[in-house]
Design an enzyme around this catalytic site. Structure first.
Site: not given
Ligand code: GLU
Length: 301
Positions: A237, A189, A62, A255, A65
């Protein structure tokens, strides 16, 4: 700021008993030994300091992002905001709860649903390969190296097991908030999330967001300010409030155990340790960020 400070944090982290648990829902990440740590810091004077496994590539997940948001804002400006909000969610990264209540408009571009919509916007009129090349190209330009790649095994691993993300994409589609087929947007994604970087490269990439570079920046100052605001309020989050409280700096976790932390005009910091806490953020990495903030007094507050 010295490399000694980073080495002390590294040594302190290795005294921890609990290193958290690597992401279990992505098989390629689940088997990574948690007792690993790296930290890199780039400063305004151009120095970059490191401790631990700072040359070991990890899955940025993430943290990507931040870069897809930068690419989307760069190409489409404020158009994104008609489809994604800018408020913290207070829910987990892959939660579907608010989507139902809020008619398929994700709270922010960092929860999974919001990031899937961001990728969908970036795909407009283009093939996944082109959109991915744009994100990767931006990261490479920011880090000033071409040696940053996508790990296809990780992307495939997530595609085969990512039931939650599939549910989110179909839910978005049912609300008319997905312009491409769910599989196409999700495939893009998952590949974006499977980009691998070292902490050294990630800290270098963060310099544009920290506004450390003189001259023309890869990201405009206006977009850098806004992305930092979102990192501060939504980057961890439902752990974002605690991260702001403990660290006091904008940060984005993934993650894969990576965290990009920005001390505006002072430093760009990248930390990695693959074991996660209850919120899906790096357990040791969050501890290290708090230690660094305490030692340096870099909190923006
Ligand atoms: N590729 C992971 C997902 O979509 C990213 C989530 C994260 O890194 O917080 O679940």
């Amino acid at each position: 700021m010295t490399e000694r400070i980073l080495q002390d944090i590294h040594d302190e982290i290795f005294r921890l008993d609990d290193w958290g648990t690597p992401a279990q829902y992505i098989p390629e990440l689940a088997c990574i030994p948690p007792r690993q740590f790296a930290i890199s810091v780039c400063l305004a004077n151009g120095d970059c300091l490191n401790a631990g496994a700072s040359d070991r590539p990890f899955s940025i997940q993430s943290v990507s992002k931040v870069f897809s948001l930068a690419a989307t804002l760069g190409r489409f400006g404020d158009q994104l905001w008609s489809r994604v909000g800018r408020e913290p969610s207070g829910t987990s990264f892959d939660s579907v709860v608010l989507l139902e209540r809020e008619n398929g408009r994700p709270r922010n571009p960092f929860v999974n649903a919001g990031a899937i919509v961001t990728t969908d916007v970036l795909l407009a009129g283009r093939q996944p390969k082109q959109a991915l090349a744009e994100v990767l190209g931006l990261i490479r330009a920011m880090a000033e190296t071409d040696d940053i790649h996508i790990n296809d095994k990780v992307a495939t691993s997530e595609r085969l097991t990512g039931a939650r993300n599939k549910a989110l994409a179909h839910y978005l589609q049912s609300h008319g908030n997905l312009q491409n087929e769910p599989d196409l947007t999700l495939g893009t994604y998952f590949h974006q999330c499977a980009i691998e970087m070292t902490t050294r490269q990630l800290a270098l990439a963060g310099r544009s967001l920290a506004r450390l570079r003189a001259g023309p920046n890869v990201i405009s100052p206006r977009h850098a300010r806004r992305i930092n605001a979102l990192m501060m309020t939504c980057g961890h989050y439902d752990g974002s409030g605690e991260f702001a409280y403990q660290v006091g700096l904008p940060g984005k976790s993934g993650v894969g155990g990576g965290i990009l932390v920005i001390a505006p005009r002072v430093a760009s910091i990248a930390i990695w340790s693959p074991g996660l806490n209850l919120y899906g953020n790096s357990h040791a990495g969050t501890r290290a960020a708090a230690m660094l903030a305490q030692t340096t007094c870099w909190s923006v507050f």
